[in-house]
Design an enzyme around this catalytic site. Structure first.
Site, PDB file in Angstrom:
ATOM      1  N   HIS A 163       0.828  -1.223   0.000  1.00 29.71           N
ATOM      2  CA  HIS A 163       0.000   0.000   0.000  1.00 29.71           C
ATOM      3  C   HIS A 163       0.855   1.263   0.000  1.00 29.71           C
ATOM      4  O   HIS A 163       0.842   2.015  -0.958  1.00 29.71           O
ATOM      5  CB  HIS A 163      -1.004   0.049   1.166  1.00 29.71           C
ATOM      6  N   ASP A 179      -4.858  -8.099  -3.512  1.00 32.43           N
ATOM      7  CA  ASP A 179      -5.279  -7.848  -2.134  1.00 32.43           C
ATOM      8  C   ASP A 179      -6.616  -8.528  -1.818  1.00 32.43           C
ATOM      9  O   ASP A 179      -6.661  -9.733  -1.622  1.00 32.43           O
ATOM     10  CB  ASP A 179      -5.314  -6.333  -1.884  1.00 32.43           C
TER      11      ASP A 179
HETATM   12 ZN   LIG Z   1      -3.661  -6.839   2.519  1.00 31.73          ZN
END
Ligand SMILES: [Zn+2]
Length: 407
Positions: A235, A286
């Site tokens: 991220h 993800d």
């Molecule tokens: Zn994750």
């Protein structure tokens, strides 16, 4: 030089790698989008995810993961980094075979034909001065040595399967303390294992880290000695200028997961600045909110165009294709297995008439999973003429598992 190559009526590209996946979350797709009494947030989404995580068993985690991996294969993904954190029984007691659920996820990937790096997650608290609760007990280990023994056990168990690697993944600066991170990194460095962490996904995580350590997550991790060229920051959304210099100067990987970050309203990564500072990018699916490695790749550039109100904000299509393929392989410790390949239909509506001098551009900015015809992992063709063998059986088992989990 273009990476994509025209071969008769096909376009060949390297296999895509998704370096950050939570396969079981595929079951949440379309189940978390309705507004409830109060507008949702990352944290309310997480409550829904926890309700699902509480109900998984070895059979359902296998069936759901296998379906998630089947969809990835059909979309052109050949290698996955599975950030695996559901380890124990619902009350937190380890299974007699401690790695039972990790084994189920690995088997799911191998049965579909994907390469997998099992990133064994470490987790031991809800946050600074907060003990784990509810579903989190399934993720937790009493002490770091026991958790790291699982990493060693997994390495031994899969040493002979070249399609399986093992890595270490302290969940985040929220869920593990600095001591655990340092201990985990010591093992990763000694064994040259991939080392991944969620970093600065949410402003709250950054604020809590400043309260605990007086520093941002990246600054704390750098001071702990874990930010180097094999560090994978997943991220890296809420960074300050000094964080960007630290990640870039270390040539660390930043694994952006744009379709999930959009879904969860995480915010926009400062991608162009990170790249120019020296960071290397890879992609992650993800939460499996949508399965489209082409979209993950182009989003690195397109989302930064929106953020900076400019064009050509990060890098060109050839570099983006590397982000989605070779960089992802490197980030999950699979470098050297890039013979994996995907063939797209040159006549697909998304690709027809493409300029062969800019084939990477046509693929990155125009193509999608529908164009995928063949997928090869090592010597094994896992998708042929757009079809994955056993798909119907895999789907039926997935739907049965979902019925049980959401009953
Ligand atoms: Zn994750």
């Amino acid at each position: 030089m273009m990476i994509a190559k025209k071969e008769k009526d096909r376009i060949r590209v390297p296999g895509f790698a998704t370096a950050h996946s939570h396969a079981f979350q595929r079951g949440l797709r379309g189940r978390t989008q309705r507004k409830e009494a109060v507008p949702g947030s990352f944290w309310s989404w997480r409550e829904g995810m926890y309700r699902m995580a509480e109900r998984l068993d070895p059979d359902s985690i296998y069936a759901i993961s296998r379906f998630a991996f089947a969809e990835l294969a059909l979309a052109g993904v050949t290698a996955v980094g599975e950030f695996h954190y559901v380890h124990h029984q619902a009350n937190g007691t380890p299974y007699a075979e401690r790695t039972l659920l990790a084994d189920a996820v690995i088997r799911a990937a191998r049965d579909v034909g994907l390469r997998i790096t099992l990133l064994r997650v470490l987790y031991h608290r809800n946050g600074f001065h907060q003990v784990a609760q509810g579903a989190q007990r399934r993720f937790c280990d009493a002490d770091v040595d026991r958790a790291l023994d699982d990493v060693s056990d997994l390495m031994k168990k899969y040493a002979l399967d070249h399609g399986v690697k093992v890595g270490v993944a302290p969940h985040s600066v929220r869920a593990v303390s600095r001591d655990w991170i340092v201990a985990a990194h010591r093992l990763a460095a000694a064994k040259q294992l991939p080392f991944h962490m969620h970093v600065a996904e949410q402003p709250r995580e950054v604020e809590e880290c400043k309260t605990e350590y007086g520093k941002t997550p990246v600054a704390m991790l750098a001071e702990a000695g874990v930010v180097n060229s094999s560090f994978v920051a997943v991220h890296a959304t809420h960074l300050d200028d000094a964080d960007i210099r630290l990640l870039g100067g270390a040539r660390a990987f930043v694994c952006v997961c744009r379709t999930t970050e959009r879904d969860l309203g995480d915010g926009l990564c400062r991608s162009g600045e990170l790249l120019r500072a020296g960071a290397r990018f890879c992609n992650g699916i993800d939460s499996h909110a949508i399965t489209d490695p082409f979209e993950e790749v182009r989003a690195v550039e397109l989302d930064d165009r929106l953020r900076t109100v400019s064009r050509h904000a990060v890098c060109d299509a050839t570099e983006l294709l590397r982000v989605g393929t070779r960089n992802g392989y490197e980030a999950i410790g699979m470098a050297g297995t890039e013979e994996d390949a995907v063939w797209l239909a040159a006549g697909d509506p998304a690709l027809a008439g493409a300029d062969e001098r800019a084939l990477d551009d046509a693929v990155v900015f125009g193509a999608g999973p529908r164009a995928v015809r063949e997928v090869k992992v090592g010597n094994r063709v896992i998708v042929k003429d757009g079809v994955l063998a056993d798909y119907e059986e895999i789907r039926a088992a997935y739907e049965r598992a979902l019925a049980r989990v959401f009953s």
